[in-house]
Design an enzyme around this catalytic site. Sequence first.
Site, mmCIF file in Angstrom:
data_model
loop_
_atom_site.group_PDB
_atom_site.id
_atom_site.type_symbol
_atom_site.label_atom_id
_atom_site.label_comp_id
_atom_site.label_asym_id
_atom_site.label_seq_id
_atom_site.Cartn_x
_atom_site.Cartn_y
_atom_site.Cartn_z
ATOM 1 N N GLY A 278 0.777 -1.229 0.000
ATOM 2 C CA GLY A 278 0.000 0.000 0.000
ATOM 3 C C GLY A 278 0.810 1.281 0.000
ATOM 4 O O GLY A 278 0.247 2.366 0.159
ATOM 5 N N GLU A 320 4.753 -5.861 1.761
ATOM 6 C CA GLU A 320 4.408 -6.364 0.421
ATOM 7 C C GLU A 320 4.159 -5.219 -0.557
ATOM 8 O O GLU A 320 3.037 -5.049 -1.045
ATOM 9 C CB GLU A 320 3.148 -7.226 0.520
ATOM 10 C CG GLU A 320 3.295 -8.451 1.389
ATOM 11 C CD GLU A 320 1.963 -9.199 1.575
ATOM 12 O OE1 GLU A 320 0.893 -8.603 1.364
ATOM 13 O OE2 GLU A 320 2.019 -10.374 1.927
ATOM 14 N N PRO A 321 5.165 -4.422 -0.870
ATOM 15 C CA PRO A 321 4.937 -3.333 -1.812
ATOM 16 C C PRO A 321 4.777 -3.850 -3.244
ATOM 17 O O PRO A 321 5.522 -4.735 -3.674
ATOM 18 C CB PRO A 321 6.211 -2.497 -1.684
ATOM 19 C CG PRO A 321 7.262 -3.490 -1.286
ATOM 20 C CD PRO A 321 6.574 -4.515 -0.435
ATOM 21 N N GLY A 322 3.810 -3.309 -3.940
ATOM 22 C CA GLY A 322 3.659 -3.637 -5.360
ATOM 23 C C GLY A 322 3.936 -2.387 -6.170
ATOM 24 O O GLY A 322 4.969 -2.253 -6.835
ATOM 25 N N ARG A 323 3.016 -1.423 -6.047
ATOM 26 C CA ARG A 323 3.117 -0.177 -6.802
ATOM 27 C C ARG A 323 4.461 0.524 -6.580
ATOM 28 O O ARG A 323 5.065 1.019 -7.530
ATOM 29 C CB ARG A 323 1.981 0.744 -6.353
ATOM 30 C CG ARG A 323 1.841 2.023 -7.146
ATOM 31 C CD ARG A 323 0.869 2.981 -6.458
ATOM 32 N NE ARG A 323 -0.278 2.314 -5.895
ATOM 33 C CZ ARG A 323 -1.445 2.161 -6.517
ATOM 34 N NH1 ARG A 323 -1.609 2.648 -7.722
ATOM 35 N NH2 ARG A 323 -2.452 1.535 -5.922
ATOM 36 N N TYR A 364 -10.961 4.443 -10.485
ATOM 37 C CA TYR A 364 -10.660 5.073 -9.184
ATOM 38 C C TYR A 364 -10.534 6.590 -9.279
ATOM 39 O O TYR A 364 -10.057 7.213 -8.331
ATOM 40 C CB TYR A 364 -9.332 4.542 -8.614
ATOM 41 C CG TYR A 364 -9.098 3.074 -8.742
ATOM 42 C CD1 TYR A 364 -9.916 2.149 -8.090
ATOM 43 C CD2 TYR A 364 -8.029 2.580 -9.511
ATOM 44 C CE1 TYR A 364 -9.685 0.793 -8.202
ATOM 45 C CE2 TYR A 364 -7.802 1.216 -9.621
ATOM 46 C CZ TYR A 364 -8.625 0.334 -8.969
ATOM 47 O OH TYR A 364 -8.392 -1.009 -9.082
ATOM 48 N N CYS A 393 -14.971 3.131 -26.946
ATOM 49 C CA CYS A 393 -16.285 3.670 -27.228
ATOM 50 C C CYS A 393 -17.091 3.998 -25.987
ATOM 51 O O CYS A 393 -18.160 3.425 -25.772
ATOM 52 C CB CYS A 393 -17.036 2.704 -28.137
ATOM 53 S SG CYS A 393 -16.468 2.929 -29.820
ATOM 54 N N TYR A 423 -0.434 -1.831 -12.075
ATOM 55 C CA TYR A 423 -1.885 -1.894 -12.258
ATOM 56 C C TYR A 423 -2.364 -1.289 -13.576
ATOM 57 O O TYR A 423 -3.471 -0.765 -13.662
ATOM 58 C CB TYR A 423 -2.614 -1.241 -11.065
ATOM 59 C CG TYR A 423 -2.219 -1.848 -9.736
ATOM 60 C CD1 TYR A 423 -2.575 -3.158 -9.418
ATOM 61 C CD2 TYR A 423 -1.480 -1.125 -8.809
ATOM 62 C CE1 TYR A 423 -2.191 -3.729 -8.211
ATOM 63 C CE2 TYR A 423 -1.093 -1.687 -7.596
ATOM 64 C CZ TYR A 423 -1.450 -2.994 -7.301
ATOM 65 O OH TYR A 423 -1.080 -3.555 -6.111
#
Length: 466
Positions: A278, A320-323, A364, A393, A423
């Site tokens: 996060g 647990e970093p992702g971004r 978001y 479209c 993401y």
Amino acid sequence: MLVTRPASDAAGHAAAASVASAVAAAVVPPDAVPAGSPWPAGALRTDQDVLVGGVGLSRLAARYATPLYVLDEAEVRSRCRAYRRALPGADVVYAAKAFLCGAMAEWVEQEGLGLDVCSGGELEHAVTCGFPAGRIVMHGNAKSPEELAAAVRLGVGRIVVDSFSEIARLAVLASPERPQDVLVRVVPGVSAGHHAAVRTGVEEQKFGFSIAAGDAADAVERVLNQPRLRLAGLHCHLGSQIAEVGPYLDTLDRVVPLLAAIRDRHGIALPELDLGGGHAVPYRAGESALDLAEFAERVNARLAELCARHRLAVPRLAVEPGRAVVGPAGVAVYRVLAVKHTMGGRTFVAVDGGMSDNPRPALYDARYTATLVGRAVAADAPLTDACVVGRHCEAGDVLVPEVRLPADIRAGDLVAVPVAGAYHLSMASGYNLVGRPPLVAVRDGASRMLLRRETLDDFRRRDIGR
Ligand code: LLP
């Protein structure tokens, strides 16, 4: 920050006469930069391009076509190293949901991180790519029996249990000779994160066992009653894009007493505490990131203090970093297909990608910046408030609702959007059969393709009816 340097200094880029710092200033306002730049640390702006990993984005666009995703290997690796340096006593586990491919798994593995997976697909792909199963943490609020069986069979290091039925199922699947290590995912009742859709530290959402309701304590007891399961610790994940350390400290305030209660009731001190991911990154100049040094210092201090108060041994931390590992390493490059000026004075810049490669603004209300690359713009060239839209479209297919771009922006121009590493491709869809873009890695002035473009043939191959 995006460093401005003469093009002639930059590897792999045609020499150009002078630095157009005013151009850089126009698209990356210097007064907006201090708190954090959205560009990879090594990115350079020349008078007519942005170089990432020493390669000009327009050169990459010419070679691989657009839309194109570019991933800076050095940026990924240095972010992995920064985590390991800041948290030497902790396990750093990269959240593969942010983005996974073979090269990414390899870099993360080489940098000494673990891997968080949340599906059988991520799990099998990572292991097939050579990622050691013992360093994998398996998540999911609804893992299928097949996914659990695969996790056990492959020897996943930790399975984060998230429901009572899963505990029972896993207890049957694990072998008596090799008990499965598990973490119990708890809900601390702490609200944090950039959007309601990603806030998982609060009650009344689908993840975890509530501490307040007593479910977490029940889950712990059920795991302890299963001889084929070994309870390694607790896990929680609050949400995403959290720039403050406070919510993590609040979480410790609620989780450590639970560790003490478990010790009092069952006589065991759980050795691990996973605080999830996060960690925020800036998407636009001036936005803040989670300060990793501050996080490490204050989280370690609070954990030590709480454990001392409860006479507990300090558990080993995991994050647990992702971004924060991959987001700022990615840049999306689009070709402008059309420009429209409305009666109301708005400029719509339509590009050849959109919500099928980046659904985040639509999902978001995520905000990005964008910059023109590929041609020089005079220092005093007028700018306009532009809205960068996609080619899908629906009117909600907006990539960057508000950004200052040169007023003469036109079809054929290239637009680059930073912080595209997390993401985007992992959430990309087949909407309108546009096809997911390719991904190229850049490093030391060279590029190589990691993921090829999705073609109509790919769609046709799945279309087996009639
Ligand atoms: N650990 C767990 C258990 C998670 O569920 C997540 C993200 C992470 C770690 C990594 O979080 P990060 O450090 O990347 O924020 N699609 C949304 C984000 C969803 C995050 C889901 N879980 C977005 O684009 O903002």
